[in-house]
Design an enzyme around this catalytic site. Structure first.
Site, PDB file in Angstrom:
ATOM      1  CB  SER A 121      -0.884   0.019   1.249  1.00 10.42           C
ATOM      2  OG  SER A 121      -1.576   1.245   1.347  1.00 10.42           O
ATOM      3  CE1 TYR A 143      -3.672  -2.173   5.577  1.00 13.71           C
ATOM      4  CE2 TYR A 143      -3.133   0.065   4.908  1.00 13.71           C
ATOM      5  CZ  TYR A 143      -3.558  -1.212   4.589  1.00 13.71           C
ATOM      6  OH  TYR A 143      -3.872  -1.526   3.286  1.00 13.71           O
TER       7      TYR A 143
END
Ligand SMILES: NC(=O)c1ccc[n+]([C@@H]2O[C@H](COP(=O)([O-])OP(=O)(O)OC[C@H]3O[C@@H](n4cnc5c(N)ncnc54)[C@H](OP(=O)(O)O)[C@@H]3O)[C@@H](O)[C@H]2O)c1
Length: 246
Positions: free
Chosen positions: A139, A152
């Site tokens: 990501s 995250y």
């Protein structure tokens, strides 16, 4: 018939991605933790595209099962595994500072440790085979830690670094490693989340992933404009970055 393995096949991005492969005649091995849902996806692909599609149960948090599942995938592929795409991920709650030990572990294991365990087993088999690809969805979040989801971000940063090293290691075996860094994508992961912008459709991201695999790209930002955006974000000095609400 070449076979593609999709880990986390029930994901919003994995669904159209499996169709990209099936449309081109790939047999699909799909893993998911929900047996019924994964089987339904496999049956749907087989019916609509006339390809072989099989479902296997896999929970990334069940480390003890990883070896057996990967062995089974290679068995089912019968020597024709073209490669694997990892679509497993878990965003976790916001604000991340409120996450207790169990939640911290879940975020890190779902996005990093568990994925690395699976990919390492895959890498060993593909190195023996001396061909194939490993594509993993990391990501843009892994490019810089932000207050809104730093657990995250940390896990994805770890995954990105792992993939970088793996690419370097597998190069001599003729195995390609593709790192995908999407920005915001309209999937269950972002549903109802505040602060999302420039949201891409899962279909367009799936097309981008398929193209990146076909072209043998190393690192791809999807959509493309996240590359210059993240370059700018990484250039913001720390004394200023810590004052921003990102
Ligand atoms: N959406 C975005 O904005 C965005 C942006 C950048 C990167 N990504 C990454 O893109 C990938 C796909 O995410 P998505 O957007 O398609 O979200 P999603 O629809 O929520 O998909 C997440 C996938 O991870 C699976 N998963 C979660 N925990 C698991 C576990 N313990 N064992 C096995 N599978 C597990 C989910 O399975 P279930 O269906 O059973 O829950 C689902 O298949 C993820 O790696 C995500 O981090 C997404």
């Amino acid at each position: 018939m070449p076979v593609v393995l999709i880990l986390g096949a029930t994901s919003g991005i994995a669904r159209p991605l499996a169709e990209e492969f099936a449309r081109r005649g790939y047999a699909c091995l799909l893993t998911g933790r929900d047996e019924y849902e994964t089987q339904a996806l496999a049956s749907d692909l087989a019916l609509r595209y006339g390809v072989r599609a099989e479902a296997l149960v896999l929970d990334v948090l069940d480390f003890a099962s990883h070896q057996a599942v990967i062995d089974r995938c290679f068995e089912r592929a019968g020597g024709n595994l073209a490669g694997a795409v990892l679509c497993i991920g878990y965003l976790g709650p916001t604000p991340p500072a409120e996450a207790g030990p169990a939640e911290v572990r879940r975020i890190l294991d779902s996005n990093f440790t568990g994925c690395v365990s699976l990919l390492n087993l895959l890498a060993a088999r593909l190195a023996q085979q001396q061909s194939g690809f490993i594509c993993a969805i990391s990501s843009v979040a892994g490019d810089r830690g932000r207050q809104s989801n730093f657990l995250y971000c940390a896990a994805k940063a770890g995954l990105t670094a792992y993939l970088q090293g793996l690419r370097n290691y597998l190069f001599r075996f003729g195995v390609r490693v593709i790192t995908v860094k999407p920005g915001f994508v309209d999937t269950p992961m972002t549903y109802g989340r505040q602060g999302t912008f420039l949201v891409a459709s899962p279909e367009s991201v799936a097309r981008g992933i398929y193209k990146a695999i076909e072209r043998g790209q190393d690192v791809v930002y999807l959509p493309w404009f996240w590359r210059p955006i993240m370059l700018l974000v990484r250039l913001i000095p720390e004394w200023l970055f810590k004052r921003l609400r990102l």
